[in-house]
Write a protein that holds these residues in place. Structure first.
Motif, short mmCIF file in Angstrom:
data_model
loop_
_atom_site.label_atom_id
_atom_site.label_comp_id
_atom_site.label_asym_id
_atom_site.label_seq_id
_atom_site.Cartn_x
_atom_site.Cartn_y
_atom_site.Cartn_z
N ASP A 78 0.90 -1.25 -0.14
CA ASP A 78 -0.08 0.03 -0.15
C ASP A 78 0.82 1.57 -0.06
O ASP A 78 0.34 2.49 0.09
CB ASP A 78 -0.94 -0.04 1.23
N LEU A 79 2.01 1.20 -0.54
CA LEU A 79 2.93 2.09 -0.33
C LEU A 79 2.55 3.40 -1.26
O LEU A 79 2.37 4.74 -1.27
CB LEU A 79 4.39 2.01 -0.85
N LEU A 80 2.24 3.03 -2.65
CA LEU A 80 1.43 4.03 -3.55
C LEU A 80 -0.08 3.62 -3.74
O LEU A 80 -0.46 2.33 -3.34
CB LEU A 80 1.90 3.59 -4.88
N ASN A 81 -0.77 4.88 -4.07
CA ASN A 81 -2.18 4.60 -3.81
C ASN A 81 -2.37 4.18 -5.55
O ASN A 81 -1.44 4.09 -6.38
CB ASN A 81 -2.74 5.89 -3.74
N ARG A 106 10.04 7.33 -0.47
CA ARG A 106 9.06 6.63 0.40
C ARG A 106 9.30 5.34 0.68
O ARG A 106 9.33 5.02 1.68
CB ARG A 106 7.86 6.76 -0.05
N TYR A 107 9.95 4.48 -0.05
CA TYR A 107 9.95 3.08 -0.09
C TYR A 107 11.33 2.92 0.98
O TYR A 107 11.20 2.06 1.81
CB TYR A 107 10.31 2.55 -1.27
N LYS A 139 16.10 10.33 0.47
CA LYS A 139 15.90 10.92 -0.73
C LYS A 139 16.56 10.46 -1.83
O LYS A 139 17.94 9.65 -1.40
CB LYS A 139 16.25 12.48 -0.72
N THR A 140 16.43 10.58 -3.03
CA THR A 140 17.20 9.84 -4.32
C THR A 140 18.27 10.50 -4.89
O THR A 140 18.37 11.72 -4.98
CB THR A 140 16.01 9.51 -5.19
N TYR A 179 12.40 15.73 -4.02
CA TYR A 179 12.76 14.29 -3.59
C TYR A 179 14.05 14.08 -4.02
O TYR A 179 14.58 12.85 -3.85
CB TYR A 179 11.74 13.11 -4.08
N LEU A 180 14.88 14.81 -4.42
CA LEU A 180 16.25 14.57 -4.94
C LEU A 180 17.30 14.84 -3.95
O LEU A 180 17.14 15.98 -3.35
CB LEU A 180 16.65 15.44 -6.13
N GLU A 181 18.15 13.97 -3.73
CA GLU A 181 19.07 14.09 -2.50
C GLU A 181 20.40 14.97 -3.35
O GLU A 181 20.61 16.07 -2.97
CB GLU A 181 19.95 12.82 -2.01
#
Length: 582
Positions: free
Chosen positions: A130-133, A165-166, A170-171, A211-213
């Motif tokens: 359920d991480l993503l709707n 989120r996972y 951040k990515t 969301y970018l590191e």
């Protein structure tokens, strides 16, 4: 025992796992991380380790390689506990546009979208739980090679969000060869469409992405900010003239000499230096081409390993179709000369043929030119560069490129033979065929009347390369095309003997004749090409072009003089004729 050399391996994990030859560049990890830069663009010539370094960054930071410290054990980065603890702790998106080389915009766009789709496939675990709707899951499933422009623009930003989120962090995004689609778009004529598509993708991914590191992009050129990086104010650009990461791409001289020792090739140091040295990044000199070094060590002989014609399509196009000044400058470079000019490192592809010095900026970024010196002009605050061809390998690459322009044309080769034999009738026959077949080859086709000078200068380049083993070839130009004389001076007697066989008698007859050529375009007041060719021959006499040859010991009777008169594709060639001189 010397390590195995795996030619063409660009995957860090494979190289380390198999114990293949590798020069430690892991300090790039520390330098980049401690810089704190948000988005870093690093430009380096092709085959300088960009892809391998990006693979190294992926394996170091990616959570997919957690507990894979064995890949870094024994390397410089593993000497610090801080970085040992950092390894394998971030979600990483690593993609490359290196394969986007299609000839149409539709195919290139599809290829880029498919590259993004592959990243989504790699992380299809996001669809579990359920991480993503449902709407977000539907978005993921809609990512494809044929997705809409708006979906493509948002795709990497969205994936950064989902991965963040996972994994709870951040990515990091790594984009290799970001400018390959740009170069192909320019060469194949769909620049404007590619710019619009790429600008939207890059702005969403690197500018408005919360969301970018951090991110790293690599490429050969620094595409202008106005083209694809509009308003991207968090971009740190590291070009070949920058100080950052100066020893992280390519091999330093110490590294090369250590490699030669390892493989028992220490006696080849000077030859290797002549062929493959000459690159410089920032203030660091004596950087060697790693691709050529690896191939030399593997094959135990020098060669033009870097000279890949398919990768030089843009370079060839710019020289071949360039204006006369471009060909003149290139002629000087081939002759060992230096260009002195201001350089703008931002490449505006659609202005390459029009913007002053843009071609040479591209050549510098691509590694074909090196900075021999700099001059800062205090009055204007401008920096000027002295540029020369980088090394012997680059010189050979360009010489071969020019030869290839004429290799398919038998008439050109027959013309050269006729020129050396002094057969004026045959010279006229073959030269008129050559111009008919090759005139448009040197013209951009953008000028309504064409620019015949492009052909004439290309022709001179062909002479320089075809006859350089027998002649020292020089040319003098004045403004316009009123005069373009070419002088072919025979090389030394010893060289001539060597060329004609070691048993040849060492006397003056061994030397070929010296040759002077004067080019003239038909003047509006001249009704016949005979008038033009006579004018060319008179000029040779009146300006005493033969004086320098005579001063070097060449008898008058061994100097041949030719006038070349042109009117469009028509040519008339004549040798010195007393009637013309009355």
């Amino acid at each position: 025992m010397a390590r195995t050399i795996g030619i063409g391996n660009q995957d860090f994990e494979t190289i380390r796992r198999e114990g293949y030859f590798y020069i430690d560049k892991t300090d790039l990890i520390r330098q980049w991380w401690e810089s704190g830069d948000g988005v870093t663009l690093i430009t380096r010539p092709r085959r300088f380790g960009k892809t391998l370094n990006m693979s190294m960054l992926e394996k170091f930071f990616s959570v997919d390689y957690k507990d894979r410290g064995d890949l870094f054990c024994g390397l410089k980065i593993w000497e610090s506990k801080k970085y040992i603890d950092l390894q394998g702790t971030y979600p990483v998106i690593f993609l490359s546009f290196a394969g986007v080389k299609e000839s149409t915009y539709a195919d290139a766009r599809e290829s880029m979208c498919r590259t993004i789709e592959e990243q989504y496939n790699k992380y299809d675990r996001l669809l579990n739980g359920d991480l993503l709707n449902e709407r977000e899951k539907a978005f993921c499933r809609s990512i494809s090679a044929n997705m809409s422009d708006s979906m493509a623009a948002a795709s990497l930003r969205a994936l950064s969000d989902f991965l963040g989120r996972y994994y709870g962090k951040k990515t990091i995004i790594l984009l290799d060869e970001y400018d390959t689609p740009m170069q192909e778009a320019y060469v194949n004529g769909y620049w404007a469409k590619m710019v619009a598509f790429t600008r939207s993708l890059f702005n969403a991914t690197f500018k408005t992405n919360p969301y970018l590191e951090r991110a790293v992009m690599t490429g050969i050129t620094r595409v202008s900010k106005e083209s694809i990086f509009s308003d991207l104010n968090n971009l740190e650009v590291v070009t070949t003239t920058s100080e950052k990461y100066s020893d992280c791409f390519g091999f330093t001289e110490d590294e090369v000499f250590a490699v030669l020792e390892e493989y028992g090739l220490s006696d080849q140091k000077q030859k290797v230096k002549d062929w493959y040295d000459g690159f410089s990044f920032g203030k660091r000199k004596d950087i060697y081409n790693p691709w050529s070094i690896i191939n030399f060590v593997d094959k135990k002989r020098v060669g033009a390993y870097w000279a890949n014609t398919s990768a030089n399509r843009l370079v060839e196009k710019l020289i071949r179709e360039g204006k006369p000044k471009v060909k003149q400058a290139f002629e000087d470079l081939l002759d060992g000369g230096t260009l002195h000019m201001e350089i703008d490192e931002q490449i505006v592809y659609d202005q390459l043929s029009a913007k002053k010095n843009a071609v040479w900026s591209l050549f510098l970024a691509s590694g074909y030119l090196k900075v021999a010196g700099t001059v800062f002009e205090e009055r204007t605050g401008r920096m000027y560069y002295d540029l020369t061809l980088t090394n012997k390998e680059v010189h050979i690459m360009f010489a071969n490129m020019v030869q290839d322009w004429f290799a398919w044309n038998d008439d050109y080769n027959d013309f050269i033979k006729a020129l050396l034999l002094g057969d004026v009738k045959a010279m006229n026959l073959y030269m008129n065929r050559v111009t008919t077949e090759m005139f448009s080859f040197f013209d951009t086709g953008k000028s309504p009347q064409g620019e015949p000078e492009r052909f004439y200068h290309g022709f001179v380049l062909g002479l320089m390369v075809e006859l350089e083993d027998r002649y020292v070839i020089t040319s003098n130009r004045e403004s316009g095309f009123g005069r373009y004389d070419v002088m072919l001076e025979p090389r030394s007697l010893a060289a001539a003997v060597a060329l004609q066989g070691k048993d040849a008698a060492p006397h003056n007859d061994v030397l070929p004749d010296a040759i002077i050529i004067e080019f003239k375009v038909q003047d509006t007041e001249e009704t016949e090409l005979t008038e033009t060719v006579c004018s060319a021959l008179k000029q040779i006499e009146e300006r005493d072009y033969q004086a320098s040859l005579i001063a070097r010991g060449i008898p008058k009777e061994r100097i041949r003089k030719y006038g070349f008169a042109f009117c469009g594709k028509r040519v008339l060639i004549a040798q010195q004729d007393p009637v013309c001189l009355q």
